[in-house]
Design a protein around this motif. Sequence first.
Motif, PDB file in Angstrom:
ATOM      1  N   PHE A   1       0.853  -1.200   0.000  1.00  0.00           N
ATOM      2  CA  PHE A   1       0.000   0.000   0.000  1.00  0.00           C
ATOM      3  C   PHE A   1       0.881   1.240   0.000  1.00  0.00           C
ATOM      4  N   LEU A   2       0.398   2.273  -0.677  1.00  0.00           N
ATOM      5  CA  LEU A   2       0.943   3.616  -0.507  1.00  0.00           C
ATOM      6  C   LEU A   2      -0.118   4.372   0.285  1.00  0.00           C
ATOM      7  N   ALA A   3       0.294   5.180   1.245  1.00  0.00           N
ATOM      8  CA  ALA A   3      -0.698   5.876   2.070  1.00  0.00           C
ATOM      9  C   ALA A   3      -0.153   7.224   2.511  1.00  0.00           C
ATOM     10  N   GLY A   4      -1.066   8.086   3.001  1.00  0.00           N
ATOM     11  CA  GLY A   4      -0.664   9.399   3.484  1.00  0.00           C
ATOM     12  C   GLY A   4      -1.151  10.497   2.547  1.00  0.00           C
ATOM     13  N   PHE A   5      -0.230  11.314   2.027  1.00  0.00           N
ATOM     14  CA  PHE A   5      -0.500  12.370   1.031  1.00  0.00           C
ATOM     15  C   PHE A   5      -1.181  13.597   1.655  1.00  0.00           C
ATOM     16  N   GLY A   6      -0.340  14.482   2.171  1.00  0.00           N
ATOM     17  CA  GLY A   6      -0.806  15.646   2.912  1.00  0.00           C
ATOM     18  C   GLY A   6      -1.460  16.715   2.072  1.00  0.00           C
ATOM     19  N   ILE A   7      -1.047  16.842   0.825  1.00  0.00           N
ATOM     20  CA  ILE A   7      -1.635  17.885  -0.022  1.00  0.00           C
ATOM     21  C   ILE A   7      -2.002  17.299  -1.391  1.00  0.00           C
ATOM     22  N   THR A   8      -2.951  17.939  -2.039  1.00  0.00           N
ATOM     23  CA  THR A   8      -3.443  17.468  -3.332  1.00  0.00           C
ATOM     24  C   THR A   8      -2.334  17.219  -4.364  1.00  0.00           C
ATOM     25  N   PRO A   9      -1.403  18.157  -4.575  1.00  0.00           N
ATOM     26  CA  PRO A   9      -0.381  17.899  -5.609  1.00  0.00           C
ATOM     27  C   PRO A   9       0.431  16.628  -5.328  1.00  0.00           C
ATOM     28  N   SER A  10       0.619  16.275  -4.062  1.00  0.00           N
ATOM     29  CA  SER A  10       1.353  15.054  -3.713  1.00  0.00           C
ATOM     30  C   SER A  10       0.537  13.805  -4.030  1.00  0.00           C
ATOM     31  N   ALA A  11      -0.756  13.846  -3.724  1.00  0.00           N
ATOM     32  CA  ALA A  11      -1.632  12.705  -4.040  1.00  0.00           C
ATOM     33  C   ALA A  11      -1.699  12.508  -5.548  1.00  0.00           C
TER      34      ALA A  11
ATOM     35  N   GLU B   1      -3.454   3.271  -3.408  1.00  0.00           N
ATOM     36  CA  GLU B   1      -2.994   4.552  -2.844  1.00  0.00           C
ATOM     37  C   GLU B   1      -4.102   5.061  -1.927  1.00  0.00           C
ATOM     38  N   ILE B   2      -3.869   5.015  -0.626  1.00  0.00           N
ATOM     39  CA  ILE B   2      -4.893   5.421   0.340  1.00  0.00           C
ATOM     40  C   ILE B   2      -4.637   6.880   0.729  1.00  0.00           C
ATOM     41  N   VAL B   3      -5.515   7.760   0.258  1.00  0.00           N
ATOM     42  CA  VAL B   3      -5.356   9.195   0.510  1.00  0.00           C
ATOM     43  C   VAL B   3      -5.993   9.524   1.865  1.00  0.00           C
ATOM     44  N   MET B   4      -5.136   9.881   2.823  1.00  0.00           N
ATOM     45  CA  MET B   4      -5.578  10.111   4.202  1.00  0.00           C
ATOM     46  C   MET B   4      -5.803  11.581   4.522  1.00  0.00           C
ATOM     47  N   ALA B   5      -5.376  12.502   3.624  1.00  0.00           N
ATOM     48  CA  ALA B   5      -5.456  13.928   3.960  1.00  0.00           C
ATOM     49  C   ALA B   5      -6.012  14.795   2.832  1.00  0.00           C
ATOM     50  N   ALA B   6      -5.470  14.669   1.641  1.00  0.00           N
ATOM     51  CA  ALA B   6      -5.787  15.626   0.570  1.00  0.00           C
ATOM     52  C   ALA B   6      -7.273  15.582   0.200  1.00  0.00           C
ATOM     53  N   GLY B   7      -7.803  16.742  -0.270  1.00  0.00           N
ATOM     54  CA  GLY B   7      -9.245  16.872  -0.402  1.00  0.00           C
ATOM     55  C   GLY B   7      -9.807  17.364  -1.724  1.00  0.00           C
ATOM     56  N   THR B   8      -8.987  17.457  -2.781  1.00  0.00           N
ATOM     57  CA  THR B   8      -9.557  17.880  -4.065  1.00  0.00           C
ATOM     58  C   THR B   8     -10.407  16.754  -4.639  1.00  0.00           C
ATOM     59  N   SER B   9     -11.572  17.103  -5.122  1.00  0.00           N
ATOM     60  CA  SER B   9     -12.523  16.100  -5.590  1.00  0.00           C
ATOM     61  C   SER B   9     -11.923  15.149  -6.616  1.00  0.00           C
ATOM     62  N   SER B  10     -11.180  15.693  -7.583  1.00  0.00           N
ATOM     63  CA  SER B  10     -10.737  14.898  -8.732  1.00  0.00           C
ATOM     64  C   SER B  10      -9.650  13.873  -8.403  1.00  0.00           C
ATOM     65  N   ILE B  11      -9.102  13.895  -7.210  1.00  0.00           N
ATOM     66  CA  ILE B  11      -7.991  12.976  -6.872  1.00  0.00           C
ATOM     67  C   ILE B  11      -8.370  11.515  -7.133  1.00  0.00           C
ATOM     68  N   THR B  12      -9.555  11.114  -6.713  1.00  0.00           N
ATOM     69  CA  THR B  12      -9.936   9.699  -6.852  1.00  0.00           C
ATOM     70  C   THR B  12     -10.137   9.297  -8.314  1.00  0.00           C
ATOM     71  N   GLU B  13     -10.248  10.294  -9.192  1.00  0.00           N
ATOM     72  CA  GLU B  13     -10.388   9.987 -10.617  1.00  0.00           C
ATOM     73  C   GLU B  13      -9.031   9.839 -11.310  1.00  0.00           C
TER      74      GLU B  13
ATOM     75  N   THR C   1      -1.954  -9.696  -1.142  1.00  0.00           N
ATOM     76  CA  THR C   1      -1.650  -8.289  -1.398  1.00  0.00           C
ATOM     77  C   THR C   1      -1.798  -7.901  -2.870  1.00  0.00           C
ATOM     78  N   ASP C   2      -2.463  -8.730  -3.638  1.00  0.00           N
ATOM     79  CA  ASP C   2      -2.749  -8.355  -5.025  1.00  0.00           C
ATOM     80  C   ASP C   2      -3.571  -7.059  -5.022  1.00  0.00           C
ATOM     81  N   GLY C   3      -3.068  -6.033  -5.700  1.00  0.00           N
ATOM     82  CA  GLY C   3      -3.682  -4.709  -5.643  1.00  0.00           C
ATOM     83  C   GLY C   3      -5.118  -4.676  -6.121  1.00  0.00           C
ATOM     84  N   THR C   4      -5.404  -5.433  -7.160  1.00  0.00           N
ATOM     85  CA  THR C   4      -6.763  -5.441  -7.705  1.00  0.00           C
ATOM     86  C   THR C   4      -7.733  -6.074  -6.696  1.00  0.00           C
ATOM     87  N   LYS C   5      -7.279  -7.164  -6.060  1.00  0.00           N
ATOM     88  CA  LYS C   5      -8.128  -7.806  -5.036  1.00  0.00           C
ATOM     89  C   LYS C   5      -8.339  -6.881  -3.837  1.00  0.00           C
TER      90      LYS C   5
END
Length: 388
Positions: free
Chosen positions: A93-103, A117-129, A322-326
């Motif tokens: 897993f990758l996790a964290g990401f304090g600001i949108t540009p980092s995510a 990639e588990i985004v724990m902080a950043a909040g711009t809507s489009s990140i998950t896309e 730990t298969d990412g797709t699963k």
Amino acid sequence: MLKRGMAAVAALALASSGAAAQETVKIGLVLPMTGQQASTGKQIEAAVKLYQAQHGNMVAGKKIEVILKDDTTVPDVTKRLATELVTNDKVAFLAGFGITPSAMSTAPVATQAKVPEIVMAAGTSSITEASPFIARTSFTLAQSSVPMAEWAFKNGIKKVVTLVSDYGPGIDAEKSFSDKFKADGGTIVENLRIPMRSPDFSPVLQKVADAKPDALFVFVPSGTGAQFVKQFVERGLDKSGVKLIATGDVTDDDQLNGMGDAVVGVINAHNYSANHNSALNKSFVEGFKKANSGMRPNFMAVGGYDGMHLIYEALKKTNGDTDGTKLMTAIKGMAWESPRGPISIDPDTRDIVQNIYIRKVQKVDGELYNVEFDTIANVKDPVKAAKK
Ligand code: VNL
């Protein structure tokens, strides 16, 4: 250069698919531990440690190892560290990401390596896309800005100036607040923006004083609210009749208690308050303070804590595979109780669904808190909802 990059990517994909056989599952936690957003890194690191202290470090028969890296609040560094974590450390897993540009900078790394990639902080809507391997446990700015706009118009505020940090989350906050407020019948007098890096609020605050709106709506990222409030007060705006309304990023629990009486009465909307009234939150806050010399957890800490929960539960569901797709399949639709209240991961968007609370800054036992007085239940990201 491009070809070399592609070969590296193929190697990444191979490397990560072999991780299932290992006995240790590694989580690459990339956070701003230094630089402008260091408070966010500190909060999330503390929350991740608390989660592991409470839940142990064995999941589905495997040992969980967290590797913390400091991206210094620089997005290119985030991407480089994430690439190294995937290639050299073979993190699951990758996790964290304090600001949108980092995510955002890490999204192609997650896609190519097929590592969640588990985004724990950043909040711009489009990140998950930006990648099908991204899931978010933090929030989006539209989630808090739309309810804030609705509350404001219903409560007699007719003319608003908006003031936001000039990057992803600020632009989302500005647009979603303004669109909703205008649709309800309100007037946006002016949309003001300030640079995200080393902001100086004086020029824009002068414009606010001149425009004399009923209210000023503000978004600045976690760690910047105290500086904004200081300048708001220095300009005398707290006594000018211009009401301050905000996303809860401004009245951040990390800094709120030091902001002084000028913020008492400020109405804001957000996903988490350390004052949230639930048994789970009380024990979360208590455990967090105890382990961190009295530091109060903020909304970033909760994003980190819930991100760890998401990772642990996904691994339980895949029996340690730990298969990412699963893992992404396991993550979609997951629902649980967070210290902030009930939350879930939208199976279609991989974004968080959560309650948004309208709060008022008040003194409780001599300390300043965001006291929740209204709840909008199960809010999906309004930006994505509008696209459907
Ligand atoms: C972001 C959004 C960062 C909200 C924040 O604090 C925040 C972001 C560091 O998406 O960059 O409060």
